[in-house]
Write a protein that holds these residues in place. Structure first.
Motif, PDB file in Angstrom:
ATOM      1  N   LEU A  54       0.827  -1.207   0.000  1.00 30.12           N
ATOM      2  CA  LEU A  54       0.000   0.000   0.000  1.00 30.12           C
ATOM      3  C   LEU A  54       0.864   1.262   0.000  1.00 30.12           C
ATOM      4  CD1 LEU A  54      -3.002  -0.737   2.393  1.00 30.12           C
ATOM      5  CD2 LEU A  54      -3.058  -0.314  -0.059  1.00 30.12           C
ATOM      6  N   LEU A  55       1.924   1.207   0.815  1.00 25.17           N
ATOM      7  CA  LEU A  55       2.848   2.355   0.883  1.00 25.17           C
ATOM      8  C   LEU A  55       3.388   2.705  -0.507  1.00 25.17           C
ATOM      9  CD1 LEU A  55       5.147   2.131   4.017  1.00 25.17           C
ATOM     10  CD2 LEU A  55       3.877   4.118   3.198  1.00 25.17           C
ATOM     11  N   LYS A  56       3.748   1.626  -1.222  1.00 26.37           N
ATOM     12  CA  LYS A  56       4.304   1.818  -2.559  1.00 26.37           C
ATOM     13  C   LYS A  56       3.276   2.466  -3.498  1.00 26.37           C
ATOM     14  CE  LYS A  56       7.068  -0.883  -5.736  1.00 26.37           C
ATOM     15  NZ  LYS A  56       7.215  -2.277  -6.226  1.00 26.37           N
ATOM     16  N   LEU A  57       2.007   1.980  -3.383  1.00 28.51           N
ATOM     17  CA  LEU A  57       0.944   2.537  -4.227  1.00 28.51           C
ATOM     18  C   LEU A  57       0.726   4.013  -3.924  1.00 28.51           C
ATOM     19  CD1 LEU A  57      -1.664  -0.386  -4.119  1.00 28.51           C
ATOM     20  CD2 LEU A  57      -0.260   0.324  -6.062  1.00 28.51           C
ATOM     21  N   VAL A  58       0.697   4.325  -2.611  1.00 33.01           N
ATOM     22  CA  VAL A  58       0.474   5.718  -2.212  1.00 33.01           C
ATOM     23  C   VAL A  58       1.633   6.607  -2.679  1.00 33.01           C
ATOM     24  CG1 VAL A  58       0.278   7.256  -0.246  1.00 33.01           C
ATOM     25  CG2 VAL A  58      -1.022   5.157  -0.293  1.00 33.01           C
ATOM     26  N   ASP A  59       2.839   6.102  -2.560  1.00 32.42           N
ATOM     27  CA  ASP A  59       4.021   6.853  -3.044  1.00 32.42           C
ATOM     28  C   ASP A  59       3.878   7.181  -4.528  1.00 32.42           C
ATOM     29  OD1 ASP A  59       5.503   7.346  -0.862  1.00 32.42           O
ATOM     30  OD2 ASP A  59       6.624   5.455  -0.930  1.00 32.42           O
ATOM     31  N   SER A  60       3.367   6.168  -5.268  1.00 32.09           N
ATOM     32  CA  SER A  60       3.205   6.378  -6.708  1.00 32.09           C
ATOM     33  C   SER A  60       2.219   7.517  -6.977  1.00 32.09           C
ATOM     34  CB  SER A  60       2.741   5.070  -7.338  1.00 32.09           C
ATOM     35  OG  SER A  60       2.163   5.319  -8.579  1.00 32.09           O
ATOM     36  N   ILE A  61       1.113   7.517  -6.167  1.00 34.21           N
ATOM     37  CA  ILE A  61       0.142   8.609  -6.335  1.00 34.21           C
ATOM     38  C   ILE A  61       0.813   9.951  -6.035  1.00 34.21           C
ATOM     39  CG2 ILE A  61      -1.995   9.649  -5.452  1.00 34.21           C
ATOM     40  CD1 ILE A  61      -2.981   6.807  -4.848  1.00 34.21           C
ATOM     41  N   ILE A  62       1.542   9.982  -4.911  1.00 30.62           N
ATOM     42  CA  ILE A  62       2.178  11.245  -4.515  1.00 30.62           C
ATOM     43  C   ILE A  62       3.187  11.712  -5.569  1.00 30.62           C
ATOM     44  CG2 ILE A  62       3.687  12.311  -2.770  1.00 30.62           C
ATOM     45  CD1 ILE A  62       2.217  10.549  -0.701  1.00 30.62           C
ATOM     46  N   ASN A  63       3.948  10.755  -6.117  1.00 34.22           N
ATOM     47  CA  ASN A  63       4.921  11.116  -7.169  1.00 34.22           C
ATOM     48  C   ASN A  63       4.226  11.704  -8.401  1.00 34.22           C
ATOM     49  OD1 ASN A  63       7.182  10.491  -5.774  1.00 34.22           O
ATOM     50  ND2 ASN A  63       7.277   8.367  -6.511  1.00 34.22           N
ATOM     51  N   SER A  64       3.090  11.066  -8.760  1.00 27.08           N
ATOM     52  CA  SER A  64       2.365  11.574  -9.931  1.00 27.08           C
ATOM     53  C   SER A  64       1.846  12.975  -9.680  1.00 27.08           C
ATOM     54  CB  SER A  64       1.198  10.648 -10.270  1.00 27.08           C
ATOM     55  OG  SER A  64       1.702   9.396 -10.656  1.00 27.08           O
ATOM     56  N   VAL A  65       1.363  13.197  -8.447  1.00 27.62           N
ATOM     57  CA  VAL A  65       0.900  14.535  -8.106  1.00 27.62           C
ATOM     58  C   VAL A  65       2.060  15.529  -8.219  1.00 27.62           C
ATOM     59  CG1 VAL A  65       0.062  15.989  -6.221  1.00 27.62           C
ATOM     60  CG2 VAL A  65      -1.009  13.786  -6.645  1.00 27.62           C
ATOM     61  N   GLN A  66       3.232  15.114  -7.785  1.00 34.47           N
ATOM     62  CA  GLN A  66       4.403  15.995  -7.888  1.00 34.47           C
ATOM     63  C   GLN A  66       4.693  16.341  -9.351  1.00 34.47           C
ATOM     64  OE1 GLN A  66       6.002  17.722  -5.679  1.00 34.47           O
ATOM     65  NE2 GLN A  66       4.599  16.879  -4.167  1.00 34.47           N
ATOM     66  N   ARG A  67       4.566  15.281 -10.191  1.00 31.67           N
ATOM     67  CA  ARG A  67       4.810  15.538 -11.616  1.00 31.67           C
ATOM     68  C   ARG A  67       3.803  16.546 -12.167  1.00 31.67           C
ATOM     69  NH1 ARG A  67       5.054   9.934 -14.569  1.00 31.67           N
ATOM     70  NH2 ARG A  67       4.700  11.236 -16.411  1.00 31.67           N
TER      71      ARG A  67
END
Lengths: 125, 568
Positions: free
Chosen positions: B387-400
């Motif tokens: 789950l942590l990994k999935l959430v990180d991916s969301i956060i990274n996309s938001v950063q992009r």
């Protein structure tokens, strides 16, 4: 340390308050300037994190209103808008800070700590 | 080519290339040239033509009239001379009987009286109808001579009188004969015949006092000279030109002689005689005057036409060119305004979109962040690494996403001028920083010459960056590998600074240099140039209160000079 979050988006401020809570910062939130003024009457806050653009009363106006009662409070502005020039006009003394949405929680915590380390008063223009 | 050098700039302007252009300049130029040339030269030509025609007419009259008068007078004199003598002879034959007349001594007395009263008589004779000279007085011995075979004899018998051509007759000197027919009481025809000296005509013509180049003489009807001519032959020889047509009156003609020279020929037929009086005159003196006048007039006309043409061409070309330039500037300003508007619209749109997206993006960011926080800080949520990994991916996309929206907001900021105090030298070095890699790679040397006392100026950082980036980029494109670019800064006066960017690249041709700042003018269209770089640069420098100019020599390099106000 008490923090007041004001933004017309409830989802944003509630979430932020909870997240700051995880980082040992006690935060309360309001979704309008009126609500924020009420909170101030009952609580003491060290820092206010304000959205610049809000319906009716903007973040900058709210800052002026709060300052009249609590001149030692620090302000951090969150905005989705890019015009730094407007912002600098209303907040040129260095006692407030500026972050563009979306913001990293770590950046916000850092800014809050930075704001707390600033000299308390900002001479009113 | 010469034409390329003098060709006015509007010449190749094709209206179709920009329908907003005010005129078809080449056509306008042609119309104005034609109208002004027509209006200015037509009266001049008309005036010259009329002047010459009238003058020629006057000259003509002046030269013809005296000739005509002279001939008429001479004709009258000759006619009078002949008539007098005919009348005298007529009187004689009617006043004397044939029998008296054939008496030698009687005739001699008459002849003596005749000579006293009238000049010109050389001899006198009476000839009977058989052609035999019955009596004769005169210097020769012609008594008994038979004239029956001679042409004048039979003609006088038929017509009643005869005046002969000049002929040499028996005595080898030119003379003429007047014969009058009469008849005796017995009804027999006889002739009185007098020889008259043609010397009288020669004297008459001499007395006219003719000028050199003028000749007057008598001819008979077959064109043989009856008196000597100065120019056209000897007595009794044919004259050089055909006998003019019969006319009762005096005629003056303009002819060409056998050599093709102009010749004035006047003549009059002498009535009741075979003579024609002719006068020829070279119109040389008049012609000389006339041609001098004509040459002067034509020279002035030519000179005027040249001056009019030069002035006309010069003024019209200058004016049309100015209009063209004004129009070109207007179009450039239009393009510039359109471009600025477009950029401003894009900027506003971008800023609006970025702002609107930033708000929901912030919520996504915080919500995802909260999930992460819960996973990390709350034991209830078990710190699940997946789950942590999935959430990180969301956060990274938001950063992009936020990187993009921040950049859009930054773009919008460039539209408005924001003045700040800045160090131009530093700014140039910042811009050079962007190009450092390319400079190293292509071995391009960049020299900067910035004086120590160069002042800070107040201007817009972002826009100046764009200006220098554009020009230095162009310099990079112009130089070959191993090239050199010089950036020299200096102070013009208290209020202005100058930055010159000189390269040693291939330069800009003469015809292109005027157009480098025009929008959409590019020599790099094939390699992706839009023709907007220098146009935008020009607009930006103007917006900041400065000026930009360019000097270039093909094959040697180009220098852009920017003058900026210290306070924009």
């Amino acid at each position: 340390m008490n923090i007041l979050l004001v933004d017309d988006e409830e989802e944003l401020v509630s979430t932020l308050a909870e997240r700051l809570g995880f980082r040992g910062l006690e935060a309360q939130w309001a979704t309008s300037a009126e609500q924020a003024m009420k909170k101030i009457e009952n609580h003491h806050f060290n820092v206010a994190v304000l959205d610049v653009k809000m319906p009716r009363i903007s973040g900058l106006e709210l800052m002026d209103m709060i300052r009249q009662k609590h001149p030692d409070m620090k302000f951090i502005f969150l905005t989705g808008h890019g015009s730094q020039a407007d912002f600098q006009q209303g907040c040129s003394c260095g006692a407030c800070f500026y972050l563009i949405k979306p913001v990293r929680i770590d950046d916000l915590v850092k800014k809050i700590n930075e704001a707390m380390g600033q000299p308390p008063a900002c001479p009113k223009n | 080519m010469f034409w390329d050098r003098i060709k006015p700039p509007f010449w190749d302007n094709d209206r179709q290339s920009d329908p907003r252009s005010l005129f078809n300049y080449r056509q306008v130029w042609k119309i104005i040239i034609l109208c002004t040339a027509g209006a200015s030269t037509l009266p001049l030509l008309l005036l010259t033509f009329m002047n010459l025609t009238q003058y020629q007419e006057a000259m003509h009259t002046e030269s013809i009239a005296p000739v005509s008068r002279l001939i008429s007078n001479t004709k009258r004199s000759i006619t009078g001379f002949l008539k007098e003598r005919s009348a005298a002879l007529n009187f004689l034959v009617h006043n004397n009987e044939y029998e008296e007349l054939i008496r030698q001594e009687h005739l001699a007395r008459i002849f003596r009286d005749l000579k006293l009263s009238f000049g010109g008589f050389i001899d006198l004779g009476i000839i009977d109808s058989n052609g035999v000279q019955r009596s004769y007085v005169g210097p020769y011995n012609l008594q008994g001579k038979n004239y029956k075979e001679q042409a004048w004899f039979s003609e006088a018998l038929v017509r009643g009188s005869h005046i002969s051509d000049a002929f040499l007759g028996f005595r080898d000197i030119p003379h003429m004969v007047i014969a009058i027919k009469s008849h005796s009481r017995t009804g027999r025809d006889f002739l009185i015949r007098a020889t008259i000296d043609t010397e009288y005509f020669v004297e008459l013509i001499d007395s006219l006092g003719l000028r050199p180049g003028t000749d007057a003489f008598l001819v008979n009807r077959s064109g043989r000279l009856q008196t000597p001519s100065l120019l056209h032959g000897k007595v009794l020889e044919p004259m050089g030109f055909p006998v003019p047509a019969y006319s009762e009156h005096t005629e003056v003609l303009e002819l060409e002689d056998e050599n093709g020279n102009p010749l004035i020929l006047g003549y009059a037929y002498i009535p009741d005689s075979p003579f024609i009086f002719l006068l020829t005159k070279e119109p040389l003196i008049l012609t000389r005057q006339w041609s001098r006048l004509r040459n002067t007039v034509l020279f002035i006309l030519g000179l005027s036409l040249v001056v009019i043409s030069v002035v006309n061409l010069g003024v019209v070309t200058f004016l049309v060119n100015r209009i063209y330039q004004a129009d070109t500037n207007r179009l450039a300003a239009l393009h510039q305004a359109e471009h600025t508007n477009k950029m401003a619209s894009i900027g506003r749109l971008a800023a609006g979109v970025a702002h609107e997206i930033n708000n929901p993006l912030a919520i996504i960011n915080e919500r995802a962040g909260l999930i992460k926080d819960l996973l990390q800080f709350s034991p209830d949520y078990n710190n699940d690494p997946k789950l942590l990994k999935l959430v990180d991916s969301i956060i990274n996309s938001v950063q992009r996403c936020s990187t993009i929206t921040h950049r859009l907001l930054g773009f919008a900021r460039h539209i408005d001028v924001s003045i700040e105090s800045l160090n131009l030298g530093k700014l140039v070095h910042e811009v050079l920083g962007f190009l450092q890699k390319e400079a190293e790679y292509r071995d391009i040397t960049i020299f900067t010459n910035i004086p120590e006392d160069f002042p800070d100026i107040k201007s817009d950082r972002g826009q100046l960056q764009q200006v220098f980036l554009n020009i230095i980029n162009n310099a990079f494109a112009a130089v070959s590998d191993g090239g050199r670019i010089d950036i020299t800064m200096g102070v013009v006066d208290q209020n202005h600074v100058r930055i010159a960017i000189q390269d040693n690249g291939y330069g800009i041709s003469r015809e292109n240099i005027k157009r480098v700042f025009e929008p959409f003018f590019s020599t790099k269209t094939k390699t992706g140039g839009t023709g907007l770089g220098l146009s935008i640069t020009y607009g930006l420098v103007q917006k900041l209160g400065g000026t930009i100019s360019v000097q270039s020599k093909e094959g040697e390099g180009t220098c852009f000079t920017i003058v900026l106000p210290v306070k924009a």
